[in-house]
Enzyme design. Structure first.
Site, PDB file in Angstrom:
ATOM      1  N   LYS A  90      18.706  17.819  -8.205  1.00 35.21           N
ATOM      2  CA  LYS A  90      19.580  16.736  -8.672  1.00 35.21           C
ATOM      3  C   LYS A  90      20.352  16.035  -7.533  1.00 35.21           C
ATOM      4  CE  LYS A  90      19.414  17.571 -13.490  1.00 35.21           C
ATOM      5  NZ  LYS A  90      19.431  18.772 -14.317  1.00 35.21           N
TER       6      LYS A  90
ATOM      7  N   PHE B  43      18.812  26.327 -19.377  1.00 34.87           N
ATOM      8  CA  PHE B  43      17.938  25.178 -19.117  1.00 34.87           C
ATOM      9  C   PHE B  43      17.517  25.220 -17.662  1.00 34.87           C
ATOM     10  CE2 PHE B  43      16.567  21.029 -17.800  1.00 34.87           C
ATOM     11  CZ  PHE B  43      15.686  20.698 -18.813  1.00 34.87           C
TER      12      PHE B  43
ATOM     13  N   ASP C 184      20.597  29.205 -10.410  1.00 40.47           N
ATOM     14  CA  ASP C 184      20.126  27.839 -10.635  1.00 40.47           C
ATOM     15  C   ASP C 184      21.336  26.918 -10.587  1.00 40.47           C
ATOM     16  OD1 ASP C 184      19.250  25.393 -11.449  1.00 40.47           O
ATOM     17  OD2 ASP C 184      18.043  26.127 -13.135  1.00 40.47           O
TER      18      ASP C 184
END
Ligand SMILES: *Cc1c(COP(=O)(O)O)cnc(C)c1O
Length: 396
Positions: A254, A140, A225
């Protein structure tokens, strides 16, 4: 408005691209949130780890408030006094010489992909248009067209073609698959050190080390990531640190925004980052002073209060508690630090319902796995209370 009215209005006017649980959050404080009816919940999702510092962290909120009264947006047409501080802090945290700021995680991933392609063309001598980037199955990385071009999730892709070429998918957790997939045109391997959305998939011990070694040997960029795993979530500052592995490019987001602003970035050394010249990439809001002020304060707290240690110790404590639960449907409990997945033998929706009913907010990912990722500032007393609720909800 009560919860029911808020949900009805949301559904009436909103696109249907989310299926939120029937909980309305109107106030948050640390690891606790409240709904309009005054019900109290533990937030064990933390906005997918964007809330590592908890809701409305007083110091981060104060930094935001102070900056709100000064200047919030300059665009990159001019300098501001906070961006350099953001650069310096993030450079120190990552050990990388250069930072490129964006806003969302998907944008940071896009930035990493663009970096890799340019690096391939400018530095590795691959003809422009031939660059290949390898990604892992079940990844993702976000929702833009190029990023979903790298996805193997049919729901994320259906009807959105044509897709961006130059991406090759290999099996996650298998270093040999990477070695096989590399060609003379390969510029990078983009990988999550722990796959979050796929269901907290922790790769075999040594995977990242082997990936690092293979990338180095073939002159291919290793791009980690760490949008979800970064900033202490897994018990180390970055999840790659568990194996002492340093990627060429960190992709971050985030928690970088302190739970207040969307802040993302990539970090890399100069010999990679210098593929960009003025005009080649950018973002109107990327590196804005409000975001930078919030992020600088968040990073300061992260180091000062040793968040990696908090996540490591609380994660072990929480994991021990979870493992005491007797439930015939639980097939696996896994994770690192305070990123924990509980996998069930069947769809976990009914358990999530029970958890929420008891006062613990969580959500299933990939149907059978429930992720528990509370804010890292959750207290042991709160963890105990949450564990009681979880045990009540899941026990046979
Ligand atoms: C959430 C996430 C993204 C995308 O971030 P957005 O801010 O939602 O665009 C990218 N990579 C990983 C690993 C993520 O968990």
């Amino acid at each position: 408005m009560n919860s029911k009215e808020i949900i009805a209005k949301t559904q009436k006017y909103g696109a249907n691209n989310y299926a939120p649980k029937e909980v309305v959050i109107i106030k948050g404080e640390g690891a606790v949130v409240y709904d309009p009816e005054g019900r109290r919940y533990y937030d064990m999702l933390s906005a997918y780890s964007a809330l590592n510092f908890g809701h409305c962290h007083p110091e981060i909120a104060a930094a935001a408030e102070a900056q709100l009264k000064k200047v919030t947006l300059t665009s990159r047409a001019f300098h501001n006094e906070l961006l350099c501080e953001f650069y310096e802090r993030l450079s120190r945290l990552t050990g990388k010489e250069k930072i490129l700021p964006m806003n969302t995680g998907a944008e940071a991933v896009e930035t990493a992909l663009k970096t890799a392609r340019r690096w391939g063309a400018f530095k590795k001598g691959i003809p422009d248009g031939k660059q290949e980037i390898i990604v892992a199955g079940n990844n993702f990385h976000g929702r833009t067209i190029t990023v979903i071009s790298a996805s193997t999730d049919p729901v994320a892709r259906k009807g959105f073609g044509p897709f961006t070429p130059g991406l090759k998918v290999i099996e996650y957790g298998k270093a040999a698959a990477l070695e096989e997939a590399i060609t003379e045109n390969t510029v990078a391997f983009l990988v999550e050190p722990i796959q979050g959305e796929a269901g907290i998939i922790v790769p075999p011990e040594g995977y990242l080390t082997k990936v690092r070694e293979i990338c180095t040997r073939h002159n291919v960029l290793m791009m980690a990531d760490e949008v979800q795993t970064g900033f202490a979530r897994t018990g180390k500052m970055f999840a790659c640190d568990h194996e002492g592995v340093v990627p060429d490019v960190y992709v971050l987001g985030k928690a970088l925004g302190g739970g207040i602003m969307p802040v993302s970035a990539i970090a890399a050394d100069s010999d990679i980052m210098d593929v960009f010249e003025p005009g080649s990439h950018g973002s109107t809001f990327g590196g804005n002073p409000l975001a930078a002020a919030v992020s600088v304060k968040a990073m300061e707290i992260l180091e000062r209060d040793d968040y990696p240690r908090l996540a490591r110790e609380k994660g072990e404590y929480f994991m021990r508690g979870l493992k005491k639960i007797r439930c015939k449907d639980i097939v696996d409990i896994r994770g690192k630090g305070l990123l924990v997945g509980v996998e069930f033998s069947q769809n976990a929706e009914k358990y999530v319902k029970k958890l929420i009913g008891g006062g613990v907010l969580a959500k299933e990912t990939h149907e059978k796995t429930v992720r528990f990722a509370p804010p890292l500032i959750i207290t042991y007393k709160q963890l105990d209370e949450a564990l009681n609720i979880i045990s009540e909800a899941l026990s046979d």
